[in-house]
Scaffold this active site. Structure first.
Site, PDB file in Angstrom:
ATOM      1  N   CYS A 164       0.658  -1.324   0.086  1.00 49.65           N
ATOM      2  CA  CYS A 164      -0.075   0.174   0.056  1.00 49.65           C
ATOM      3  C   CYS A 164       0.856   1.396  -0.079  1.00 49.65           C
ATOM      4  CB  CYS A 164      -1.080  -0.039   1.063  1.00 49.65           C
ATOM      5  SG  CYS A 164      -2.024  -1.583   1.134  1.00 49.65           S
ATOM      6  N   HIS A 304      -2.330   8.084   6.152  1.00 52.93           N
ATOM      7  CA  HIS A 304      -2.326   6.797   5.513  1.00 52.93           C
ATOM      8  C   HIS A 304      -3.967   6.238   5.917  1.00 52.93           C
ATOM      9  CE1 HIS A 304      -1.643   2.964   3.808  1.00 52.93           C
ATOM     10  NE2 HIS A 304      -1.628   2.222   4.919  1.00 52.93           N
ATOM     11  N   GLU A 315      -0.238   5.465  13.620  1.00 46.65           N
ATOM     12  CA  GLU A 315       0.285   6.545  12.863  1.00 46.65           C
ATOM     13  C   GLU A 315      -0.029   8.035  13.609  1.00 46.65           C
ATOM     14  OE1 GLU A 315      -0.519   8.742   8.343  1.00 46.65           O
ATOM     15  OE2 GLU A 315      -1.918   6.954   9.119  1.00 46.65           O
ATOM     16  N   LYS A 336      -9.042   8.257   2.681  1.00 46.28           N
ATOM     17  CA  LYS A 336      -9.642   7.032   2.306  1.00 46.28           C
ATOM     18  C   LYS A 336     -10.938   6.628   2.910  1.00 46.28           C
ATOM     19  CE  LYS A 336      -5.269   4.596   2.293  1.00 46.28           C
ATOM     20  NZ  LYS A 336      -4.303   5.723   2.605  1.00 46.28           N
ATOM     21  N   HIS A 341      -9.692   2.248   0.219  1.00 46.49           N
ATOM     22  CA  HIS A 341      -8.187   2.101   0.068  1.00 46.49           C
ATOM     23  C   HIS A 341      -7.817   1.346  -1.475  1.00 46.49           C
ATOM     24  CE1 HIS A 341      -4.341   1.461   0.928  1.00 46.49           C
ATOM     25  NE2 HIS A 341      -4.428   0.494   2.233  1.00 46.49           N
ATOM     26  N   PHE A 402       2.034  -3.402   3.898  1.00 54.26           N
ATOM     27  CA  PHE A 402       2.156  -4.738   4.312  1.00 54.26           C
ATOM     28  C   PHE A 402       3.546  -4.945   4.101  1.00 54.26           C
ATOM     29  CE2 PHE A 402      -2.179  -6.988   4.249  1.00 54.26           C
ATOM     30  CZ  PHE A 402      -2.651  -6.232   5.337  1.00 54.26           C
TER      31      PHE A 402
END
Length: 414
Positions: A164, A304, A315, A336, A341, A402
């Protein structure tokens, strides 16, 4: 004093669940609209998939491409080409020797539609019926290669794959190409086409996806105490990067500057973020140092923030750790909540949102947050846009993936 060239953004292109181009996507984002909808198919019933919704393109790629183009490209490459053509035209279709033009287009997963369709053909009809173009279509570098062929980019063509964080990393790679002198102009961004029953089933098996089937538009809810996972989406975002000198010489309009980037790895877990957020905070610090800006200069962050129970607050705590009391004057957006996403395209699209926020002096809203997490001590922009200051200002776009990939980009106003 650095002799590396400044890198500016002169063109923007996108195709997303919010709109078929940048203007419609940005307008929808500022209006706080959701691009998430119930899927118009029988996948959930046929395959017993617990998730029935996703963010699909507002305008099908088939309406923008010729039939031969759609036949020879996986959807991931189709989306990239649609966005790249818009970005190139927006940049004024610069006349440039192909030896000075690069392309960096990333995808987190690549041509999964082609791969799985090809396997179905083998099982059902035999190997002789597999299309000769299958491999060139399924390659994760296929979007980058098709963009490079379209525009004659011969300075280098790259396809970083970092889950991502891929789209943001592609922009960082493009900046690096220009700074190193390899190119004067780079077409950079990310693309993803994974609204398919297999990846939806796989992410659902990880308990990573929201299961709010009764409220698709409200399913992505970063920082809300009821958040229960991210929403799968598809699309592409592409920017034209250019050395400031080259842009100035041809009189190009400039949206803003990619002033710096930071990239780190967690080396912790194949899917879970490192719990202290040290990789994320280090990436942000590297980006600030690379950009030559102070925490006080940053007035906006596009987070994010995927709407997962663990990741959002790691985050948020990292942002506070990096910026300290300077975080109090920053506007935090989690877009998002509207787009879902886009995986490998997310960082590129959110970089576009970030530079448009600087241009328009408006931080886009975060929707679906009715019960903010009590541990969130940042100024989250909720429901309606918020004004940003005048003058020279900066924004950060965070992207994490990931495998422990962390990318932070610092953008500054034109």
């Amino acid at each position: 004093m650095s002799t590396e060239p400044d890198v500016v953004i002169t063109g923007l292109g996108a195709t997303t669940p919010l709109g078929g181009d940048v203007a419609s996507t940005w307008d929808a984002a500022l209006a706080g609209k959701s691009g998430i909808r119930t899927l118009d198919n029988d996948w959930a019933d046929r395959y017993e998939i617990p998730v029935r919704f996703a963010g699909t393109l507002a305008q099908p790629a088939s309406e923008r491409l010729s039939r031969p183009e759609t036949k020879r490209m996986d959807p991931s490459a189709q989306y990239a080409l649609v966005a790249a053509r818009e970005a190139w035209a927006d940049a004024g279709a610069p006349e440039i020797d192909g030896e000075r033009l690069g392309a960096v287009v990333a995808s987190g997963i690549g041509g999964i539609w082609t791969l799985l369709d090809g396997w179905d053909v083998v099982r059902e009809k035999g190997a002789r019926r597999v299309l000769p173009m299958t491999v060139p279509m399924l390659m994760p570098n296929s979007p980058a290669a098709n963009v490079s062929i379209e525009f004659g980019a011969r300075a280098g063509v790259h396809a970083p794959v970092s889950a991502c964080a891929s789209g943001a990393e592609a922009i960082a790679w493009g900046v690096g190409m220009i700074r190193s002198g390899r190119a004067d102009v780079v077409i950079a961004g990310g693309t993803e086409a994974v609204v398919h029953p297999m990846p939806i089933s796989a992410f659902a098996a990880m308990k990573a996806l929201s299961t709010r089937n009764d409220d698709p538009a409200g399913a992505s809810r970063p920082y809300d105490v009821t958040r229960d996972g991210f929403v799968m989406s598809e699309g592409a975002g592409v920017v034209v990067l250019e050395s400031a000198e080259h842009a100035r010489a041809r009189g190009a309009k400039v949206y803003g500057r990619v002033a710096g980037y930071g990239m780190t790895g967690d080396a912790h877990h194949i899917a879970a973020p490192e719990p202290t957020g040290v990789g994320q905070t280090t990436a942000m610090r590297y980006a600030l140092q690379d950009a030559g800006v102070t925490p006080h200069d940053v007035v906006h962050i596009n987070a994010h923030a995927t709407s997962t129970s663990v990741g959002d607050m790691i985050e948020a705590r990292g942002i506070r750790a990096v910026f300290g009391t300077d975080a109090d004057h920053m506007r935090l957006s989690a877009t998002k909540s509207m787009t879902g996403h886009l995986l490998g395209a997310a960082g590129a699209l959110e970089s576009i949102f970030s530079v448009l926020a600087l241009r328009d002096r408006l931080a886009p809203p975060t929707i679906n947050v009715s019960q903010p997490d009590p541990d969130l001590d940042l100024d989250l922009v909720r429901d309606t846009p918020r004004e940003l200051p005048q003058g020279q200002i900066a924004a950060i776009n965070n992207s994490f993936g990931f495998g422990g990939h962390n990318v932070a980009l610092v953008l500054t106003s034109a």
